[in-house]
Design a protein around this motif. Structure first.
Motif, PDB file in Angstrom:
ATOM      1  N   ILE A 161       0.820  -1.215   0.000  1.00 52.62           N
ATOM      2  CA  ILE A 161       0.000   0.000   0.000  1.00 52.62           C
ATOM      3  C   ILE A 161       0.853   1.266   0.000  1.00 52.62           C
ATOM      4  O   ILE A 161       0.327   2.363  -0.156  1.00 52.62           O
ATOM      5  N   ALA A 162       2.165   1.102   0.167  1.00 49.75           N
ATOM      6  CA  ALA A 162       3.072   2.253   0.065  1.00 49.75           C
ATOM      7  C   ALA A 162       3.613   2.415  -1.351  1.00 49.75           C
ATOM      8  O   ALA A 162       4.384   3.348  -1.612  1.00 49.75           O
ATOM      9  N   THR A 163       3.227   1.506  -2.238  1.00 50.47           N
ATOM     10  CA  THR A 163       3.743   1.519  -3.608  1.00 50.47           C
ATOM     11  C   THR A 163       2.758   2.219  -4.537  1.00 50.47           C
ATOM     12  O   THR A 163       1.569   1.874  -4.569  1.00 50.47           O
ATOM     13  N   ASP A 164       3.237   3.170  -5.287  1.00 55.07           N
ATOM     14  CA  ASP A 164       2.399   3.898  -6.236  1.00 55.07           C
ATOM     15  C   ASP A 164       1.830   2.942  -7.285  1.00 55.07           C
ATOM     16  O   ASP A 164       2.560   2.129  -7.855  1.00 55.07           O
ATOM     17  N   GLY A 165       0.524   2.997  -7.494  1.00 50.83           N
ATOM     18  CA  GLY A 165      -0.131   2.148  -8.478  1.00 50.83           C
ATOM     19  C   GLY A 165      -0.640   0.830  -7.937  1.00 50.83           C
ATOM     20  O   GLY A 165      -1.067  -0.027  -8.711  1.00 50.83           O
ATOM     21  N   HIS A 166      -0.626   0.630  -6.611  1.00 52.04           N
ATOM     22  CA  HIS A 166      -1.130  -0.632  -6.063  1.00 52.04           C
ATOM     23  C   HIS A 166      -2.622  -0.776  -6.342  1.00 52.04           C
ATOM     24  O   HIS A 166      -3.319   0.208  -6.621  1.00 52.04           O
ATOM     25  N   PHE A 167      -3.147  -1.988  -6.249  1.00 42.67           N
ATOM     26  CA  PHE A 167      -4.496  -2.277  -6.750  1.00 42.67           C
ATOM     27  C   PHE A 167      -5.613  -1.562  -5.983  1.00 42.67           C
ATOM     28  O   PHE A 167      -6.722  -1.426  -6.498  1.00 42.67           O
ATOM     29  N   SER A 168      -5.355  -1.114  -4.754  1.00 43.41           N
ATOM     30  CA  SER A 168      -6.380  -0.411  -3.976  1.00 43.41           C
ATOM     31  C   SER A 168      -6.153   1.099  -3.944  1.00 43.41           C
ATOM     32  O   SER A 168      -6.761   1.803  -3.127  1.00 43.41           O
ATOM     33  N   GLY A 173      -5.550   5.486  -1.696  1.00 37.81           N
ATOM     34  CA  GLY A 173      -4.352   6.245  -2.036  1.00 37.81           C
ATOM     35  C   GLY A 173      -3.087   5.487  -1.670  1.00 37.81           C
ATOM     36  O   GLY A 173      -3.109   4.280  -1.415  1.00 37.81           O
ATOM     37  N   VAL A 174      -1.991   6.206  -1.617  1.00 36.33           N
ATOM     38  CA  VAL A 174      -0.708   5.626  -1.213  1.00 36.33           C
ATOM     39  C   VAL A 174      -0.484   5.928   0.264  1.00 36.33           C
ATOM     40  O   VAL A 174      -0.520   7.088   0.679  1.00 36.33           O
TER      41      VAL A 174
END
Length: 435
Positions: A161-168, A173-174
């Motif tokens: 969830i800290a990675t830009d573009g994650h599925f959620s 957001g990030v």
């Protein structure tokens, strides 16, 4: 009191816990039956999910096998043997050995889960060579440090969830690691476990009559003798120059990788272990001798991980994992949602022992529930992470590398881990709910 409680737990597990291979076969049948009975899937559909997903963990299986083998090769190199031997001298009795191996495993697992599994098991073997201590509890203590991995630097949920573009990303957001891994509530949980887990292990130490010891001679501590060279090919097999010409460039690549901002992941850990082993063994023949010894413990990984991939496919494709998650948090409140998320994640982890895979299953349920109840999203996400880590104490999937290195069976250590499951479950629940 804990020693008294551990006795029946150990006996219960030794008597009724089957070999991990039998365990995964039973889980396969349970998951299939639940998908048919609860999700109303047809037997053929479930069979298709299982067959299609059976080989989905091939890359991960090879990575885990390499964690075991490269870690073993590194630890069996003469310099690392000397280092582990020196570190083991810090413990002068059985109780100190239990505490020391637990702390080393906790610290290594917080840095990286693969690193922690190997270092803990290898250090336990070194301690057993020097100190007379119950070998089952020693290895269980090494494995128990794994409990902190998902709250540490390599936690897959907080890093996802800290990675830009994650599925959620569209929903939440990030979310930076300052709100998850380095949040106050998570650091307090980790600190509490660093205190409690070693103490609990120490208090479970059996008495002299109940302890199970191992002959140090069985732990393979013989140094490889340099063979007499009688043919030209053996000059290459025992060439220090050849090993350095390959090993040193590998280490230079790693330095460049980390200077460039690269982080630890499973491939990098294996790369580091392998090329350090190449350099420290000094000759290819010494490395190969270590490889032949280390590979013996990898049979469980090779045969069992595909079955877990099949179980995960059944759980996810049939909707059973989502149904289980929804059922567990359906009656939660703003205060209790992190707790019930933690419990549901622990149960799902028995069938889907993959941090990233489990977040993919539970995020679509947990995120809307947290948003509807006004619960902090980072806390809810870490509840999934801690639930995933928690029941690894009873799930033999992750213990296989440790058991392979130590030469034990799951039933030998899981009785002690059962006590830790109860104690750590209380600590983590309190931290997620009230901190």
């Amino acid at each position: 009191m804990l020693r008294a409680l551990s006795r029946p737990a150990v006996k219960l597990v030794e008597r009724y816990l089957p070999d991990p291979y039998i365990f995964v076969l039973l889980l396969t049948l349970i998951a299939a039956a639940a998908a048919i009975g609860i999700e109303r899937q047809s037997p053929m559909a479930v069979l298709t999910y299982w067959g299609d997903g059976f080989w989905n963990l091939l890359q991960f299986s090879m990575q885990m096998l390499l964690v075991l083998v490269t870690g073993f090769m590194l630890a069996s190199s003469p310099p690392v043997k000397r280092l582990l031997s020196s570190l083991a001298t810090l413990a002068n009795n059985a109780g100190a050995a239990i505490i020391l191996v637990t702390l080393v495993s906790l610290a290594a697992s917080w840095i990286n889960w693969g690193f922690g599994l190997v270092v803990g098991a290898l250090f336990a073997k070194e301690l057993a060579r020097q100190i007379k201590v119950d070998y089952r509890l020693l290895v269980a203590s090494a494995y128990s440090g794994f409990i902190v991995w998902h709250g540490g630097l390599a936690g897959s949920v907080p890093l996802t969830i800290a990675t830009d573009g994650h599925f959620s990303m569209e929903q939440i957001g990030v979310i930076g690691t300052s709100q998850t891994i380095f949040s106050a509530f998570n650091l307090i949980i980790v600190a509490a476990l660093f205190v409690a887990v070693p103490l609990v292990n120490r208090m479970m130490l059996p008495g002299e009559r109940e302890s199970v010891y191992i002959d140090p001679a069985l732990l393979g501590d013989d140094d490889n003798e340099r063979p007499r060279i009688t043919r030209p090919a053996e000059r290459l097999e025992n060439s220090v120059t050849l090993a350095l010409l390959v090993g040193v460039p590998g280490l230079i690549y790693l330095v460049s990788y980390f200077i460039g901002g690269g982080g630890l992941n499973l491939n990098i850990v294996n790369f580091l272990f392998l090329f350090l082993a190449i350099v420290l063994h000094r000759t290819p023949q010494s490395l190969l001798n270590s490889l032949h010894e280390g590979i013996k413990g990898g049979a469980g990984i090779v045969i069992q991980f595909p079955f877990y991939a099949g179980i995960m496919a059944i759980m996810i494709q049939s909707g059973l994992a989502e149904t289980m998650s929804r059922a567990m948090i359906s009656f939660a409140t703003e205060t209790t949602l992190p707790f019930w998320t933690f419990i549901s994640a622990g149960i799902v982890n028995m069938f889907v022992p993959s941090g990233g895979g489990q977040w993919a299953v539970q995020a679509p349920v947990v995120i809307p529930a947290a948003q509807a109840l006004g619960v902090d999203i980072p806390r809810a996400a870490m509840a999934v992470a801690w639930g995933d880590a928690w029941t690894n104490l009873l799930q033999p999937f992750w213990a296989l590398p440790v058991l392979g290195i130590a030469g034990l069976k799951a039933k030998d250590i899981m009785g002690f881990c059962l006590i830790q499951l109860i104690v750590t479950g209380v600590i983590i629940s309190i931290g997620l709910t009230w901190l």
